[in-house]
Write a protein that holds these residues in place. Structure first.
Motif, PDB file in Angstrom:
ATOM      1  N   TRP A   4       0.822  -1.206   0.000  1.00 18.83           N
ATOM      2  CA  TRP A   4       0.000   0.000   0.000  1.00 18.83           C
ATOM      3  C   TRP A   4       0.860   1.261   0.000  1.00 18.83           C
ATOM      4  CZ3 TRP A   4       0.516   3.305   4.189  1.00 18.83           C
ATOM      5  CH2 TRP A   4       1.130   2.763   5.334  1.00 18.83           C
ATOM      6  N   LEU A   5       2.102   1.160   0.524  1.00 15.52           N
ATOM      7  CA  LEU A   5       2.988   2.314   0.502  1.00 15.52           C
ATOM      8  C   LEU A   5       3.391   2.656  -0.927  1.00 15.52           C
ATOM      9  CD1 LEU A   5       5.341   1.586   3.534  1.00 15.52           C
ATOM     10  CD2 LEU A   5       3.651   3.411   3.328  1.00 15.52           C
ATOM     11  N   ARG A   6       3.620   1.602  -1.738  1.00 16.67           N
ATOM     12  CA  ARG A   6       3.982   1.839  -3.130  1.00 16.67           C
ATOM     13  C   ARG A   6       2.827   2.488  -3.874  1.00 16.67           C
ATOM     14  NH1 ARG A   6       5.929  -3.455  -2.578  1.00 16.67           N
ATOM     15  NH2 ARG A   6       4.297  -4.301  -3.941  1.00 16.67           N
ATOM     16  N   ARG A   7       1.604   2.109  -3.510  1.00 13.97           N
ATOM     17  CA  ARG A   7       0.442   2.649  -4.208  1.00 13.97           C
ATOM     18  C   ARG A   7       0.225   4.137  -3.904  1.00 13.97           C
ATOM     19  NH1 ARG A   7      -2.391  -2.106  -5.778  1.00 13.97           N
ATOM     20  NH2 ARG A   7      -0.671  -3.477  -6.364  1.00 13.97           N
ATOM     21  N   LEU A  48       5.160   0.048 -13.629  1.00 13.88           N
ATOM     22  CA  LEU A  48       6.466   0.708 -13.527  1.00 13.88           C
ATOM     23  C   LEU A  48       6.655   1.342 -12.152  1.00 13.88           C
ATOM     24  CD1 LEU A  48       6.555   2.390 -17.046  1.00 13.88           C
ATOM     25  CD2 LEU A  48       7.977   0.483 -16.278  1.00 13.88           C
ATOM     26  N   ARG A  49       5.567   1.801 -11.550  1.00 16.96           N
ATOM     27  CA  ARG A  49       5.639   2.374 -10.203  1.00 16.96           C
ATOM     28  C   ARG A  49       5.958   1.310  -9.156  1.00 16.96           C
ATOM     29  NH1 ARG A  49      -0.048   3.835  -8.085  1.00 16.96           N
ATOM     30  NH2 ARG A  49      -0.052   1.551  -8.144  1.00 16.96           N
ATOM     31  N   ASP A  50       5.369   0.123  -9.318  1.00 15.98           N
ATOM     32  CA  ASP A  50       5.422  -0.883  -8.260  1.00 15.98           C
ATOM     33  C   ASP A  50       6.572  -1.878  -8.382  1.00 15.98           C
ATOM     34  OD1 ASP A  50       3.146   0.336  -7.387  1.00 15.98           O
ATOM     35  OD2 ASP A  50       1.781  -1.305  -7.900  1.00 15.98           O
ATOM     36  N   VAL A  65      13.418  -0.407 -22.342  1.00 16.34           N
ATOM     37  CA  VAL A  65      13.386  -1.765 -21.804  1.00 16.34           C
ATOM     38  C   VAL A  65      12.241  -1.916 -20.804  1.00 16.34           C
ATOM     39  CG1 VAL A  65      14.628  -3.439 -20.369  1.00 16.34           C
ATOM     40  CG2 VAL A  65      15.847  -2.172 -22.157  1.00 16.34           C
ATOM     41  N   ALA A  66      12.184  -1.011 -19.843  1.00 15.75           N
ATOM     42  CA  ALA A  66      11.174  -1.107 -18.789  1.00 15.75           C
ATOM     43  C   ALA A  66       9.761  -0.995 -19.353  1.00 15.75           C
ATOM     44  CB  ALA A  66      11.411  -0.026 -17.738  1.00 15.75           C
ATOM     45  N   LEU A  67       9.545  -0.069 -20.293  1.00 21.61           N
ATOM     46  CA  LEU A  67       8.207   0.134 -20.840  1.00 21.61           C
ATOM     47  C   LEU A  67       7.786  -1.043 -21.709  1.00 21.61           C
ATOM     48  CD1 LEU A  67       5.724   1.873 -21.165  1.00 21.61           C
ATOM     49  CD2 LEU A  67       6.888   3.151 -22.971  1.00 21.61           C
ATOM     50  N   ALA A  68       8.710  -1.595 -22.485  1.00 19.40           N
ATOM     51  CA  ALA A  68       8.383  -2.749 -23.327  1.00 19.40           C
ATOM     52  C   ALA A  68       7.933  -3.928 -22.485  1.00 19.40           C
ATOM     53  CB  ALA A  68       9.593  -3.139 -24.176  1.00 19.40           C
ATOM     54  N   ILE A  69       8.636  -4.169 -21.394  1.00 23.25           N
ATOM     55  CA  ILE A  69       8.291  -5.290 -20.517  1.00 23.25           C
ATOM     56  C   ILE A  69       6.973  -5.009 -19.801  1.00 23.25           C
ATOM     57  CG2 ILE A  69       8.977  -6.542 -18.429  1.00 23.25           C
ATOM     58  CD1 ILE A  69      11.909  -6.206 -19.392  1.00 23.25           C
ATOM     59  N   ALA A  70       6.823  -3.805 -19.276  1.00 24.69           N
ATOM     60  CA  ALA A  70       5.606  -3.457 -18.532  1.00 24.69           C
ATOM     61  C   ALA A  70       4.362  -3.598 -19.396  1.00 24.69           C
ATOM     62  CB  ALA A  70       5.716  -2.026 -17.995  1.00 24.69           C
ATOM     63  N   ALA A  71       4.399  -3.049 -20.601  1.00 24.49           N
ATOM     64  CA  ALA A  71       3.214  -3.068 -21.463  1.00 24.49           C
ATOM     65  C   ALA A  71       2.790  -4.477 -21.830  1.00 24.49           C
ATOM     66  CB  ALA A  71       3.475  -2.243 -22.725  1.00 24.49           C
ATOM     67  N   ASP A  88       1.216  -9.454  -7.158  1.00 25.09           N
ATOM     68  CA  ASP A  88       1.685  -8.850  -5.914  1.00 25.09           C
ATOM     69  C   ASP A  88       2.589  -9.754  -5.079  1.00 25.09           C
ATOM     70  OD1 ASP A  88      -0.040 -10.689  -4.787  1.00 25.09           O
ATOM     71  OD2 ASP A  88      -1.388  -9.213  -3.879  1.00 25.09           O
ATOM     72  N   ASP A  89       2.980 -10.920  -5.636  1.00 19.30           N
ATOM     73  CA  ASP A  89       3.858 -11.818  -4.879  1.00 19.30           C
ATOM     74  C   ASP A  89       5.332 -11.551  -5.160  1.00 19.30           C
ATOM     75  OD1 ASP A  89       3.646 -12.820  -7.530  1.00 19.30           O
ATOM     76  OD2 ASP A  89       4.426 -14.757  -6.851  1.00 19.30           O
ATOM     77  N   PHE A  90       5.633 -10.525  -5.956  1.00 23.25           N
ATOM     78  CA  PHE A  90       7.036 -10.241  -6.262  1.00 23.25           C
ATOM     79  C   PHE A  90       7.177  -8.763  -6.616  1.00 23.25           C
ATOM     80  CE2 PHE A  90       5.234 -10.391 -10.375  1.00 23.25           C
ATOM     81  CZ  PHE A  90       6.069  -9.678 -11.219  1.00 23.25           C
ATOM     82  N   VAL A  91       8.414  -8.293  -6.586  1.00 23.18           N
ATOM     83  CA  VAL A  91       8.721  -6.918  -6.960  1.00 23.18           C
ATOM     84  C   VAL A  91       9.769  -6.871  -8.076  1.00 23.18           C
ATOM     85  CG1 VAL A  91       9.699  -4.708  -6.168  1.00 23.18           C
ATOM     86  CG2 VAL A  91       8.159  -6.001  -4.673  1.00 23.18           C
ATOM     87  N   GLY A  92      10.762  -7.744  -8.004  1.00 20.79           N
ATOM     88  CA  GLY A  92      11.904  -7.655  -8.898  1.00 20.79           C
ATOM     89  C   GLY A  92      11.732  -8.307 -10.257  1.00 20.79           C
ATOM     90  N   ILE A  93      12.269  -7.642 -11.276  1.00 15.61           N
ATOM     91  CA  ILE A  93      12.353  -8.192 -12.625  1.00 15.61           C
ATOM     92  C   ILE A  93      13.816  -8.103 -13.044  1.00 15.61           C
ATOM     93  CG2 ILE A  93      11.650  -7.933 -15.040  1.00 15.61           C
ATOM     94  CD1 ILE A  93       9.104  -6.534 -13.901  1.00 15.61           C
ATOM     95  N   VAL A  94      14.414  -9.257 -13.289  1.00 20.24           N
ATOM     96  CA  VAL A  94      15.828  -9.345 -13.637  1.00 20.24           C
ATOM     97  C   VAL A  94      15.947  -9.516 -15.143  1.00 20.24           C
ATOM     98  CG1 VAL A  94      17.985 -10.585 -13.267  1.00 20.24           C
ATOM     99  CG2 VAL A  94      16.314 -10.388 -11.399  1.00 20.24           C
TER     100      VAL A  94
END
Length: 263
Positions: A4-7, A48-50, A65-71, A88-94
């Motif tokens: 909820w802090l990220r939101r 992208l925010r979260d 890179v980030a936008l291509a993956i997010a979309a 919501d079970d993860f944050v990182g994208i490697v």
């Protein structure tokens, strides 16, 4: 934890030229109706925010890179109730610059341990990060004919894992397929997906062993029903015409789950 802090953070602004470049590079996104593109853009900004992106082997995470993956990652959840809660079970994208070699270990029915190397373009870890090869993400703009899309594949696994182990059946909403219980809904899902998987696996075996014409769909889908689900999701979102022709029953199943009829 504390999602909820990220939101509370403001959504990042996606420049118009960057957004249009993404739609142009990945034609299956550019072909979406205008209202869906608007929702896709908003959901991409939330993603992208979260989420946090990390490059390896000196790979630099650029806005492209980030936008291509997010979309591409949010396309499957565009009409799902809960939106980004599915992820919501993860944050990182490697992100790796290209495919990587992963060391595997399995134990067979005789309890014999087998170790081997597997070349992978992506991997979704249960309650862990998603790994992607940028080389393959970039190629997704020209591989729609074969229904290939590594981002959708790995995020389909994340959707599948919401019900526990990846088994080809994601959590189904109440009343899915007109069923009164989750157990009945799951049975209805598998009644469609299981025979489609078995038929695909048979065709793949005939092609590999006896020289029959191979299916156009990625033969990695023959590994297991969970991989078939992920491979089918790729084709469903990037080559609907061919998928509808060869998998009409699965198309109808996916339409109900992914809310295609609500688009």
């Amino acid at each position: 934890m504390f999602k909820w802090l990220r939101r509370l953070r403001a959504l990042p602004s996606i420049p118009e030229d960057a957004w249009q470049a993404t739609l142009a590079r990945y034609a299956f996104l550019g072909e979406l109706p205008h209202d869906m593109q608007l929702r896709l853009r908003t959901l991409s900004a939330e993603f992208l925010r979260d989420k946090e992106f990390h490059g390896t082997q000196g790979f630099v995470i650029t806005d492209e890179v980030a936008l291509a993956i997010a979309a591409q990652a949010v396309l499957p959840i565009l009409n799902l109730k809960g939106g980004l809660d599915w992820y919501d079970d993860f944050v990182g994208i490697v992100v790796h610059p290209s495919e990587v070699v992963a060391r595997r270990k399995i134990v067979d029915e005789a309890q014999v341990v087998h170790e081997y190397d597997e070349v992978v373009a992506g991997e979704a870890m249960d309650r862990g990060p998603v790994m992607l090869s940028w080389q393959d993400v970039l190629a997704s703009g020209i591989t729609t004919g074969g229904g290939y899309n590594v981002v959708i594949h790995e995020f389909a696994h994340k959707i599948d894992m919401r019900a526990g182990d990846a088994d080809g059946c994601p959590p189904l909403p109440p009343g899915f397929a007109g069923k009164r219980s989750a157990r009945e809904a799951r049975a209805a899902w598998l009644a469609v997906l299981q025979p489609a998987y078995e038929d695909f696996r048979e065709k793949t075996i005939l092609a590999e062993r006896f020289g029959a014409e191979p299916p156009w769909l990625d033969d990695y889908g023959a590994v297991s029903i969970s991989e078939f689900f992920a491979v089918a999701c790729e084709a469903y979102f990037v080559n609907r015409t061919a998928f509808a022709r060869d998998f009409p029953s699965v198309l109808a199943l996916f339409d109900e789950f992914f809310g295609r009829g609500q688009a």
